[in-house]
Design a protein around this motif. Structure first.
Motif, PDB file in Angstrom:
ATOM      1  N   UNK A 211      89.842  -9.229-108.026  1.00 49.05           N
ATOM      2  CA  UNK A 211      88.964  -9.578-109.142  1.00 49.05           C
ATOM      3  C   UNK A 211      88.342 -10.938-108.869  1.00 49.05           C
ATOM      4  N   UNK A 212      87.059 -11.082-109.160  1.00 46.13           N
ATOM      5  CA  UNK A 212      86.369 -12.351-108.939  1.00 46.13           C
ATOM      6  C   UNK A 212      85.532 -12.682-110.165  1.00 46.13           C
ATOM      7  N   UNK A 213      85.773 -13.864-110.718  1.00 48.13           N
ATOM      8  CA  UNK A 213      84.975 -14.367-111.831  1.00 48.13           C
ATOM      9  C   UNK A 213      84.253 -15.627-111.360  1.00 48.13           C
ATOM     10  N   UNK A 214      82.945 -15.653-111.576  1.00 49.71           N
ATOM     11  CA  UNK A 214      82.126 -16.788-111.145  1.00 49.71           C
ATOM     12  C   UNK A 214      81.159 -17.143-112.255  1.00 49.71           C
ATOM     13  N   UNK A 215      80.973 -18.430-112.496  1.00 48.68           N
ATOM     14  CA  UNK A 215      79.972 -18.854-113.465  1.00 48.68           C
ATOM     15  C   UNK A 215      79.276 -20.119-112.990  1.00 48.68           C
ATOM     16  N   UNK A 216      77.946 -20.095-113.106  1.00 46.10           N
ATOM     17  CA  UNK A 216      77.071 -21.232-112.793  1.00 46.10           C
ATOM     18  C   UNK A 216      77.007 -21.567-111.315  1.00 46.10           C
ATOM     19  N   UNK A 217      77.281 -20.574-110.468  1.00 47.98           N
ATOM     20  CA  UNK A 217      77.042 -20.706-109.033  1.00 47.98           C
ATOM     21  C   UNK A 217      75.762 -19.932-108.717  1.00 47.98           C
ATOM     22  N   UNK A 218      74.700 -20.672-108.379  1.00 46.68           N
ATOM     23  CA  UNK A 218      73.391 -20.058-108.154  1.00 46.68           C
ATOM     24  C   UNK A 218      73.020 -19.199-109.370  1.00 46.68           C
ATOM     25  N   UNK A 219      72.704 -17.903-109.171  1.00 49.35           N
ATOM     26  CA  UNK A 219      72.339 -17.102-110.343  1.00 49.35           C
ATOM     27  C   UNK A 219      73.505 -16.251-110.853  1.00 49.35           C
ATOM     28  N   UNK A 220      74.712 -16.596-110.433  1.00 48.70           N
ATOM     29  CA  UNK A 220      75.908 -15.917-110.917  1.00 48.70           C
ATOM     30  C   UNK A 220      76.419 -16.651-112.151  1.00 48.70           C
ATOM     31  N   UNK A 221      76.170 -16.068-113.314  1.00 51.09           N
ATOM     32  CA  UNK A 221      76.567 -16.674-114.589  1.00 51.09           C
ATOM     33  C   UNK A 221      77.437 -15.670-115.341  1.00 51.09           C
ATOM     34  N   UNK A 222      78.659 -16.081-115.644  1.00 46.48           N
ATOM     35  CA  UNK A 222      79.604 -15.226-116.377  1.00 46.48           C
ATOM     36  C   UNK A 222      79.809 -13.880-115.693  1.00 46.48           C
ATOM     37  N   UNK A 223      79.926 -13.902-114.374  1.00 45.98           N
ATOM     38  CA  UNK A 223      80.206 -12.683-113.611  1.00 45.98           C
ATOM     39  C   UNK A 223      81.704 -12.417-113.616  1.00 45.98           C
ATOM     40  N   UNK A 224      82.082 -11.177-113.878  1.00 39.47           N
ATOM     41  CA  UNK A 224      83.477 -10.757-113.849  1.00 39.47           C
ATOM     42  C   UNK A 224      83.520  -9.408-113.142  1.00 39.47           C
ATOM     43  N   UNK A 225      83.939  -9.420-111.888  1.00 39.67           N
ATOM     44  CA  UNK A 225      83.816  -8.242-111.035  1.00 39.67           C
ATOM     45  C   UNK A 225      85.176  -7.816-110.501  1.00 39.67           C
TER      46      UNK A 225
END
Length: 487
Positions: free
Chosen positions: A4-18
């Protein structure tokens, strides 16, 4: 293995939960964020072994390494986010070796790593900004919670039991306490409450605490570090694949495909050494007088030992023959005078063709077939547009090979089934139609409004209906998929 990978505010990845499975294909048009997802994975991997600024340089535009570090942060117009966050859930191998050659054994193998970074202005016009650690944590995920986190189809009895093991009473391996200038990041020893945590001031840390973990202080953190270091972008370059290797070259395939001959040669030698070890351990004459029957048996064993490398080459050649017509055998040519190893492919007529004479597609197939056969190759493999340079009739074959490289989640983890994961991205309708629905993640640009009322576009990840991700993710609409279904 990244589950599982959660990323926010990295380039255009905002509130991603994959959520990720053993094999994932990310599908979407150009410019929607597919490569940014890979950059986030590569950034986390680099942070496990390099300074913050070195890791940032590794994922910035290759033609613009002098670009400010702030370009990694999400931007709306001229407004940048001040912080970016990452959270990675992962299954790690049981053991790893630290920088001093000491072996570490993880006390538990299902972990969650969290990191929050802030942009920090500097007075140096040449540096143009810096990164600061706001929060860093490494915690365990218990056996009881594992089924809620591992949503992809797998065998609980065979695979999960072999992949997720160990226990830990105290949750933290790395924790953060305090605020502002008083903020400290603590590395907890694996002894739990019996071991004193090692605090480090976060104010001027040039690198993550995870990146300095060793076997003596925190074996589990060291194993997590090694797992993250193994996450790599595979960008196979024909020029690198064609090169012969010196006798002393590294024996693991590089991200660009270099050391292919040396890697295959190592696989062959390992097979021969294993047969030799088995022969020695099994050779126990009952007396000092060796019978003719025993001598014949020993001779048979030595013949097997001598043929073991060729058996490995033949297995890879057979795999390659399923993908490429006319392949009969593979051979590693040793040039003792120049001390070079050259990979050669023999066709059905018996003609040897050195790597420099092979097509780009053949070399890519061969590199992936070697990866599949290498039990030492573990971790996450990211590959962009696997269809590039491949004849359309062969796309099915290369996708099957990529799926076979990934761990089989119905069988126990072991040397024959290493903990290995493959993530690819594509915008090809041909690839989309040939990947199982449960392995597909669709990404598109979606409009959103920030806290200041500014309109922007972010990467939005969707699953296909009636798949395991549908439990936790939004389904892609049929209109989103039409361009890929009409092909």
């Amino acid at each position: 293995m990244l589950t599982r990978l959660k990323v926010s505010n990295f380039k255009n990845l905002v509130d991603v939960d994959l959520y990720l499975g053993p094999f994932t294909c990310v599908v979407g048009s150009n410019g929607v964020g597919k490569s940014n997802l890979f950059d986030a994975i590569r950034f986390l991997s680099a942070l496990a072994n390099h300074t913050l600024m070195e890791a940032a340089a590794a994922v910035r535009d290759q033609d613009s390494r002098t670009a400010p570090v702030r370009d990694l942060f999400h931007r709306v117009g001229n407004h940048y986010a001040e912080r970016m966050t990452f959270e990675a859930e992962m299954i790690v191998p049981r053991r790893a070796i630290d920088d001093l050659g000491q072996e570490a054994e993880a006390s538990i193998t299902f972990l969650r790593y969290s990191l929050e970074l802030a942009y920090r202005k500097t007075d140096d016009n040449l540096v143009r900004g810096n990164l600061a650690i706001v929060k860093e944590e490494l915690v365990h995920i218990t056996h009881g919670d594992a089924p809620r986190h591992l949503l992809f189809p797998h065998s609980a009895k065979d695979w999960r039991k072999s992949a997720v093991h160990g226990k830990r009473r105290v949750p933290y391996f790395i924790s953060t306490a305090g605020e502002g200038e008083n903020r400290v990041i603590k590395l907890h020893q694996d002894g739990g409450s019996s071991g004193r945590p090692l605090p480090r001031s976060a104010a001027n840390l040039p690198r993550t605490v995870l990146s300095i973990a060793n076997a003596a202080e925190s074996p589990t953190a060291l194993v997590a570090r090694r797992e993250m270091e193994s996450w790599q972008m595979l960008q196979l370059e024909p020029s690198a694949l064609r090169r012969p290797d010196e006798f002393g070259a590294p024996t693991h395939l590089g991200a660009d495909g270099r050391y292919l001959a040396a890697t295959l040669y190592r696989l062959g030698r390992h097979a021969g050494q294993q047969v030799s070890q088995d022969t020695v351990e099994g050779w126990k004459p009952e007396s000092q007088d060796i019978s003719s029957e025993q001598l014949l048996h020993l001779a048979d064993q030595l013949d097997i030992q001598a043929s073991a490398p060729q058996k490995v080459y033949s297995q890879i050649a057979n795999r390659l023959a399923e993908l490429i017509d006319g392949v009969h055998d593979i051979h590693i040519e040793r040039d003792e005078k120049r001390e070079l190893l050259t990979l050669c492919v023999k066709n059905e007529e018996g003609t040897l063709h050195p790597a420099r004479a092979l097509s780009d597609g053949t070399l890519r197939f061969l590199a992936l077939a070697v990866l599949e056969s290498d039990p030492q190759m573990q971790g996450v493999i990211c590959l962009e547009e696997p269809e590039n340079g491949i004849h359309p009739a062969r796309i099915t074959a290369i996708l099957q090979l990529l799926r076979d490289i990934a761990v089989d989640t119905q069988e126990p983890v072991g040397e024959d089934n290493p903990l290995r994961q493959v993530i690819v991205n594509t915008h090809s309708p041909v690839v989309f139609q040939q990947v199982p629905a449960e392995s597909v993640v669709f990404v598109k640009a979606r409009e959103a409004i920030d806290e200041e009322g500014r309109l922007y576009k972010k990467a939005h990840f969707l699953c296909l209906s009636d798949t395991w991700r549908a439990k936790v993710s939004e389904d892609a609409a049929r209109g989103d998929l039409l361009p890929y279904l009409r092909f």
